[in-house]
Design an enzyme around this catalytic site. Structure first.
Site, PDB file in Angstrom:
ATOM      1  N   CYS A 171       0.972  -1.022   0.156  1.00  0.00           N
ATOM      2  CA  CYS A 171      -0.142   0.011   0.198  1.00  0.00           C
ATOM      3  C   CYS A 171       0.511   1.578  -0.118  1.00  0.00           C
ATOM      4  O   CYS A 171       1.650   1.522   0.797  1.00  0.00           O
ATOM      5  CB  CYS A 171      -0.265  -0.239   1.218  1.00  0.00           C
ATOM      6  SG  CYS A 171      -2.398   1.481   1.014  1.00  0.00           S
ATOM      7  N   CYS A 201      -0.384   4.137   2.237  1.00  0.00           N
ATOM      8  CA  CYS A 201      -0.152   3.778   3.440  1.00  0.00           C
ATOM      9  C   CYS A 201       0.986   4.441   3.885  1.00  0.00           C
ATOM     10  O   CYS A 201       1.123   5.019   5.123  1.00  0.00           O
ATOM     11  CB  CYS A 201      -0.762   2.786   3.827  1.00  0.00           C
ATOM     12  SG  CYS A 201      -1.852   1.417   3.127  1.00  0.00           S
ATOM     13  N   ASP A 202       2.242   3.904   3.048  1.00  0.00           N
ATOM     14  CA  ASP A 202       3.581   3.605   3.525  1.00  0.00           C
ATOM     15  C   ASP A 202       3.986   4.396   2.644  1.00  0.00           C
ATOM     16  O   ASP A 202       5.561   4.147   3.125  1.00  0.00           O
ATOM     17  CB  ASP A 202       4.456   2.168   3.657  1.00  0.00           C
ATOM     18  CG  ASP A 202       3.523   1.344   4.245  1.00  0.00           C
ATOM     19  OD1 ASP A 202       2.758   1.857   5.096  1.00  0.00           O
ATOM     20  OD2 ASP A 202       2.384  -0.136   4.265  1.00  0.00           O
TER      21      ASP A 202
END
Length: 317
Positions: free
Chosen positions: A139, A142-143
Protein backbone atom coordinates in the site's frame (compact mmCIF):
# COMPACT_ATOMS: atom_id res chain seq x y z
CA UNK A 1 -26.75 -26.74 6.72
CA UNK A 2 -26.50 -28.34 10.15
CA UNK A 3 -29.65 -27.66 12.17
CA UNK A 4 -28.54 -29.27 15.43
CA UNK A 5 -25.97 -26.70 16.47
CA UNK A 6 -27.86 -23.46 15.74
CA UNK A 7 -27.78 -20.10 17.46
CA UNK A 8 -30.05 -17.15 16.73
CA UNK A 9 -28.71 -13.57 16.79
CA UNK A 10 -29.96 -10.16 15.68
CA UNK A 11 -26.73 -8.90 14.14
CA UNK A 12 -23.77 -10.94 12.90
CA UNK A 13 -20.56 -9.18 11.82
CA UNK A 14 -17.98 -11.16 9.86
CA UNK A 15 -14.47 -9.66 9.82
CA UNK A 16 -12.33 -7.71 12.23
CA UNK A 17 -10.57 -4.86 10.51
CA UNK A 18 -11.56 -1.19 10.91
CA UNK A 19 -14.90 -1.87 9.15
CA UNK A 20 -15.90 -4.85 11.30
CA UNK A 21 -14.82 -3.32 14.61
CA UNK A 22 -16.45 0.05 13.86
CA UNK A 23 -19.67 -1.69 12.85
CA UNK A 24 -19.50 -3.56 16.17
CA UNK A 25 -19.06 -0.33 18.16
CA UNK A 26 -22.13 1.23 16.54
CA UNK A 27 -24.23 -1.95 16.61
CA UNK A 28 -23.44 -2.53 20.30
CA UNK A 29 -24.35 1.03 21.22
CA UNK A 30 -27.63 0.62 19.33
CA UNK A 31 -28.31 -2.46 21.50
CA UNK A 32 -28.26 -4.94 18.61
CA UNK A 33 -26.18 -7.41 20.73
CA UNK A 34 -23.81 -8.06 17.82
CA UNK A 35 -21.73 -11.21 17.52
CA UNK A 36 -18.45 -10.68 15.62
CA UNK A 37 -16.32 -13.45 14.13
CA UNK A 38 -12.74 -12.30 13.67
CA UNK A 39 -11.81 -14.55 10.73
CA UNK A 40 -8.42 -15.72 9.49
CA UNK A 41 -6.54 -12.54 10.34
CA UNK A 42 -7.90 -10.88 13.50
CA UNK A 43 -7.40 -7.14 13.02
CA UNK A 44 -7.22 -7.49 9.23
CA UNK A 45 -4.55 -6.07 6.89
CA UNK A 46 -3.59 -3.31 9.32
CA UNK A 47 -1.96 -5.86 11.62
CA UNK A 48 0.78 -6.17 8.96
CA UNK A 49 1.33 -2.39 8.85
CA UNK A 50 3.92 -1.13 11.27
CA UNK A 51 2.93 2.52 11.55
CA UNK A 52 -0.40 4.20 10.76
CA UNK A 53 0.12 7.95 10.42
CA UNK A 54 -2.90 8.97 8.34
CA UNK A 55 -5.78 8.01 10.64
CA UNK A 56 -7.27 11.20 12.14
CA UNK A 57 -6.80 11.65 15.86
CA UNK A 58 -3.30 10.15 16.17
CA UNK A 59 -0.91 13.09 15.76
CA UNK A 60 2.10 10.90 16.62
CA UNK A 61 0.86 7.92 14.60
CA UNK A 62 0.00 4.49 15.98
CA UNK A 63 1.03 0.95 15.10
CA UNK A 64 -1.49 -1.03 13.06
CA UNK A 65 -1.80 -3.87 15.61
CA UNK A 66 -2.24 -1.39 18.50
CA UNK A 67 -4.95 0.51 16.64
CA UNK A 68 -6.87 -2.72 15.96
CA UNK A 69 -6.51 -3.77 19.59
CA UNK A 70 -7.93 -0.39 20.68
CA UNK A 71 -10.89 -0.71 18.29
CA UNK A 72 -11.55 -4.25 19.52
CA UNK A 73 -11.52 -3.14 23.18
CA UNK A 74 -13.89 -0.28 22.37
CA UNK A 75 -16.36 -2.68 20.73
CA UNK A 76 -16.07 -5.10 23.65
CA UNK A 77 -16.66 -2.29 26.12
CA UNK A 78 -20.12 -1.76 24.61
CA UNK A 79 -20.93 -5.47 24.71
CA UNK A 80 -19.85 -6.99 21.38
CA UNK A 81 -19.50 -10.77 21.62
CA UNK A 82 -16.06 -11.35 20.00
CA UNK A 83 -15.31 -14.85 18.73
CA UNK A 84 -12.65 -16.68 16.75
CA UNK A 85 -13.89 -18.58 13.73
CA UNK A 86 -14.11 -18.62 9.95
CA UNK A 87 -17.24 -18.58 7.80
CA UNK A 88 -17.25 -21.77 5.73
CA UNK A 89 -20.75 -21.69 4.17
CA UNK A 90 -23.73 -19.36 3.88
CA UNK A 91 -27.40 -19.48 2.97
CA UNK A 92 -28.72 -15.98 2.30
CA UNK A 93 -31.75 -17.14 0.31
CA UNK A 94 -34.17 -15.94 3.01
CA UNK A 95 -34.15 -14.38 6.48
CA UNK A 96 -33.08 -15.34 9.04
CA UNK A 97 -29.81 -15.80 7.15
CA UNK A 98 -27.70 -18.86 7.91
CA UNK A 99 -23.94 -18.60 8.30
CA UNK A 100 -21.84 -21.65 9.10
CA UNK A 101 -18.72 -21.23 11.22
CA UNK A 102 -15.79 -23.68 10.98
CA UNK A 103 -18.03 -26.28 9.27
CA UNK A 104 -19.70 -27.07 12.58
CA UNK A 105 -21.87 -24.28 13.99
CA UNK A 106 -24.70 -22.44 12.21
CA UNK A 107 -25.66 -18.90 13.19
CA UNK A 108 -29.11 -17.67 12.18
CA UNK A 109 -29.08 -13.89 11.95
CA UNK A 110 -31.63 -11.18 11.14
CA UNK A 111 -28.87 -8.87 9.85
CA UNK A 112 -25.44 -9.66 8.44
CA UNK A 113 -22.54 -7.23 8.02
CA UNK A 114 -19.85 -8.59 5.71
CA UNK A 115 -16.50 -6.94 6.54
CA UNK A 116 -14.11 -9.66 5.43
CA UNK A 117 -11.69 -7.29 3.69
CA UNK A 118 -9.37 -7.99 0.78
CA UNK A 119 -5.98 -9.64 0.64
CA UNK A 120 -3.12 -8.07 -1.30
CA UNK A 121 -1.66 -10.36 -3.92
CA UNK A 122 2.01 -11.17 -3.47
CA UNK A 123 4.58 -12.67 -5.81
CA UNK A 124 5.05 -15.64 -3.47
CA UNK A 125 8.72 -14.98 -2.68
CA UNK A 126 10.04 -16.05 0.73
CA UNK A 127 11.71 -12.64 0.99
CA UNK A 128 8.31 -10.92 0.95
CA UNK A 129 7.56 -12.57 4.30
CA UNK A 130 11.10 -12.05 5.58
CA UNK A 131 10.97 -8.26 4.98
CA UNK A 132 7.27 -7.72 5.81
CA UNK A 133 7.10 -4.34 7.55
CA UNK A 134 10.84 -3.86 6.83
CA UNK A 135 10.64 -2.45 3.33
CA UNK A 136 7.92 -4.62 1.74
CA UNK A 137 4.47 -3.06 1.43
CA UNK A 138 1.28 -3.54 -0.57
CA UNK A 139 0.00 0.00 0.00
CA UNK A 140 1.84 3.06 -1.30
CA UNK A 141 -0.73 5.47 0.15
CA UNK A 142 -0.24 3.88 3.59
CA UNK A 143 3.54 3.59 3.65
CA UNK A 144 4.97 5.86 0.94
CA UNK A 145 5.59 8.66 3.42
CA UNK A 146 8.38 6.61 5.05
CA UNK A 147 10.33 6.64 1.77
CA UNK A 148 10.69 10.35 1.20
CA UNK A 149 13.86 11.09 -0.80
CA UNK A 150 14.63 7.36 -0.98
CA UNK A 151 14.62 4.86 -3.84
CA UNK A 152 11.73 2.44 -4.20
CA UNK A 153 10.41 -0.17 -6.62
CA UNK A 154 6.82 -0.92 -7.58
CA UNK A 155 5.86 -4.27 -9.10
CA UNK A 156 3.01 -4.37 -11.63
CA UNK A 157 1.96 -3.06 -15.02
CA UNK A 158 -1.69 -2.07 -14.59
CA UNK A 159 -3.45 1.13 -13.54
CA UNK A 160 -2.90 0.47 -9.84
CA UNK A 161 0.85 -0.01 -10.29
CA UNK A 162 1.08 3.17 -12.38
CA UNK A 163 -0.96 5.14 -9.83
CA UNK A 164 1.27 3.91 -7.00
CA UNK A 165 4.43 4.72 -8.97
CA UNK A 166 3.19 8.27 -9.66
CA UNK A 167 2.16 8.73 -6.02
CA UNK A 168 5.57 7.52 -4.82
CA UNK A 169 7.36 9.71 -7.37
CA UNK A 170 5.91 12.69 -5.48
CA UNK A 171 7.78 11.54 -2.37
CA UNK A 172 10.74 9.38 -3.32
CA UNK A 173 14.01 10.27 -5.01
CA UNK A 174 13.62 7.55 -7.64
CA UNK A 175 10.98 4.95 -8.52
CA UNK A 176 11.55 1.75 -10.49
CA UNK A 177 8.45 0.21 -12.04
CA UNK A 178 9.13 -3.51 -12.51
CA UNK A 179 6.98 -4.89 -15.34
CA UNK A 180 7.01 -8.56 -16.42
CA UNK A 181 5.76 -7.87 -19.94
CA UNK A 182 7.30 -5.66 -22.67
CA UNK A 183 4.37 -3.21 -22.28
CA UNK A 184 2.12 -1.60 -19.65
CA UNK A 185 -1.46 -2.87 -19.25
CA UNK A 186 -2.55 0.47 -17.79
CA UNK A 187 -4.81 2.95 -19.54
CA UNK A 188 -3.18 5.25 -22.10
CA UNK A 189 -3.40 8.28 -19.78
CA UNK A 190 -1.65 6.43 -16.95
CA UNK A 191 1.01 5.07 -19.30
CA UNK A 192 1.83 8.56 -20.53
CA UNK A 193 2.06 9.95 -17.01
CA UNK A 194 4.46 7.20 -15.98
CA UNK A 195 6.63 7.32 -19.08
CA UNK A 196 6.86 11.12 -18.93
CA UNK A 197 7.75 11.26 -15.22
CA UNK A 198 11.50 11.89 -14.89
CA UNK A 199 11.61 10.14 -11.51
CA UNK A 200 10.14 6.86 -12.79
CA UNK A 201 12.28 4.28 -14.59
CA UNK A 202 10.24 1.47 -16.16
CA UNK A 203 12.03 -1.88 -16.25
CA UNK A 204 10.14 -3.84 -18.93
CA UNK A 205 10.49 -7.64 -19.15
CA UNK A 206 11.90 -7.91 -15.63
CA UNK A 207 10.89 -10.48 -13.01
CA UNK A 208 11.70 -10.12 -9.31
CA UNK A 209 13.27 -13.30 -7.93
CA UNK A 210 14.40 -12.07 -4.50
CA UNK A 211 15.20 -9.21 -2.14
CA UNK A 212 18.30 -8.57 -0.07
CA UNK A 213 19.43 -6.42 2.86
CA UNK A 214 20.72 -6.65 6.43
CA UNK A 215 18.06 -4.95 8.58
CA UNK A 216 15.51 -4.33 5.87
CA UNK A 217 15.26 -4.15 2.11
CA UNK A 218 18.41 -2.79 0.47
CA UNK A 219 17.89 -4.15 -3.01
CA UNK A 220 16.14 -6.57 -5.36
CA UNK A 221 17.40 -9.42 -7.53
CA UNK A 222 15.77 -9.28 -10.97
CA UNK A 223 15.90 -11.38 -14.12
CA UNK A 224 15.65 -9.55 -17.44
CA UNK A 225 14.03 -11.43 -20.36
CA UNK A 226 13.60 -14.62 -18.33
CA UNK A 227 13.90 -17.81 -20.39
CA UNK A 228 15.24 -15.99 -23.47
CA UNK A 229 18.73 -16.55 -24.97
CA UNK A 230 19.79 -13.09 -23.76
CA UNK A 231 18.46 -13.63 -20.21
CA UNK A 232 20.34 -11.42 -17.76
CA UNK A 233 20.54 -11.12 -13.96
CA UNK A 234 20.10 -7.55 -12.68
CA UNK A 235 20.36 -6.17 -9.13
CA UNK A 236 18.88 -2.81 -8.18
CA UNK A 237 19.50 -0.86 -4.97
CA UNK A 238 16.20 0.13 -3.30
CA UNK A 239 14.91 1.05 0.16
CA UNK A 240 11.30 -0.05 -0.37
CA UNK A 241 9.50 -2.70 -2.42
CA UNK A 242 5.80 -2.11 -3.22
CA UNK A 243 3.46 -4.79 -4.55
CA UNK A 244 0.77 -3.46 -6.91
CA UNK A 245 -0.43 -6.61 -8.63
CA UNK A 246 -3.94 -6.36 -7.25
CA UNK A 247 -6.09 -7.37 -4.30
CA UNK A 248 -8.41 -10.32 -3.90
CA UNK A 249 -11.60 -9.48 -2.01
CA UNK A 250 -12.46 -12.15 0.57
CA UNK A 251 -15.96 -12.65 -0.79
CA UNK A 252 -16.00 -16.20 -2.19
CA UNK A 253 -18.26 -17.70 0.50
CA UNK A 254 -20.91 -15.00 -0.14
CA UNK A 255 -20.72 -15.02 -3.96
CA UNK A 256 -23.69 -17.35 -4.57
CA UNK A 257 -25.97 -14.72 -2.99
CA UNK A 258 -24.57 -11.20 -3.38
CA UNK A 259 -23.58 -9.41 -6.58
CA UNK A 260 -19.83 -8.96 -7.12
CA UNK A 261 -17.80 -7.33 -9.87
CA UNK A 262 -15.46 -9.33 -12.11
CA UNK A 263 -12.67 -9.21 -9.51
CA UNK A 264 -14.93 -10.25 -6.63
CA UNK A 265 -15.67 -6.95 -4.85
CA UNK A 266 -19.20 -6.97 -3.42
CA UNK A 267 -21.37 -4.46 -5.26
CA UNK A 268 -23.46 -2.19 -3.05
CA UNK A 269 -26.39 0.10 -3.86
CA UNK A 270 -25.78 3.80 -4.58
CA UNK A 271 -22.92 4.47 -2.19
CA UNK A 272 -24.65 2.70 0.72
CA UNK A 273 -23.54 -0.56 2.36
CA UNK A 274 -26.75 -2.29 1.16
CA UNK A 275 -26.11 -5.38 -0.98
CA UNK A 276 -29.54 -5.90 -2.54
CA UNK A 277 -30.44 -8.60 -0.01
CA UNK A 278 -32.56 -6.94 2.72
CA UNK A 279 -30.63 -6.91 5.99
CA UNK A 280 -27.30 -7.92 4.42
CA UNK A 281 -24.64 -5.21 4.24
CA UNK A 282 -21.03 -5.02 3.05
CA UNK A 283 -18.41 -2.70 4.56
CA UNK A 284 -14.72 -2.03 4.16
CA UNK A 285 -12.29 -3.37 1.57
CA UNK A 286 -14.47 -6.32 0.50
CA UNK A 287 -16.72 -3.74 -1.18
CA UNK A 288 -14.14 -1.05 -1.97
CA UNK A 289 -11.92 -1.41 -5.05
CA UNK A 290 -11.03 2.31 -5.02
CA UNK A 291 -9.85 3.69 -1.66
CA UNK A 292 -8.87 0.79 0.62
CA UNK A 293 -7.96 2.98 3.60
CA UNK A 294 -8.58 2.39 7.30
CA UNK A 295 -10.60 5.58 7.62
CA UNK A 296 -12.91 4.79 4.68
CA UNK A 297 -13.36 1.23 5.97
CA UNK A 298 -14.26 2.53 9.43
CA UNK A 299 -16.76 4.98 7.91
CA UNK A 300 -18.46 2.25 5.91
CA UNK A 301 -18.63 0.04 9.03
CA UNK A 302 -20.47 2.86 10.80
CA UNK A 303 -22.92 3.15 7.89
CA UNK A 304 -23.53 -0.61 7.83
CA UNK A 305 -24.39 -0.72 11.55
CA UNK A 306 -26.76 2.26 11.23
CA UNK A 307 -28.43 0.57 8.23
CA UNK A 308 -28.75 -2.69 10.20
CA UNK A 309 -30.37 -0.88 13.13
CA UNK A 310 -32.85 0.90 10.82
CA UNK A 311 -33.68 -2.36 9.04
CA UNK A 312 -34.40 -4.18 12.33
CA UNK A 313 -36.62 -1.29 13.44
CA UNK A 314 -38.55 -1.44 10.15
CA UNK A 315 -39.21 -5.19 10.38
CA UNK A 316 -39.99 -4.91 14.11
CA UNK A 317 -37.26 -7.29 15.31
Amino acid sequence: MCETNNEKVRCLIVGSGPAGYTAAIYASRANLQPVLYEGLQPGGQLTTTTEVENFPGYPEGISGPQMMEDLKKQAERFGTDMRYGIVTATDLSKAPYKVMIDNEKTIETETLIIATGASAKYLGLEDEQKYAGMGVSACATCDGFFYRKKTVAVVGGGDTACEEAIYLAGLAKQVYLIVRKPYLRASKVMQERVLNNPKITVLFEHNTIGLFGENGVEGAHLVKRKGEPDEEMVDIAIDGFFLAIGHKPNSDVFKPWVKTDEVGYIMTIDGTPRTGIPGVFAAGDVADPHYRQAITAAGSGCKAAIEAERYLTEIGK
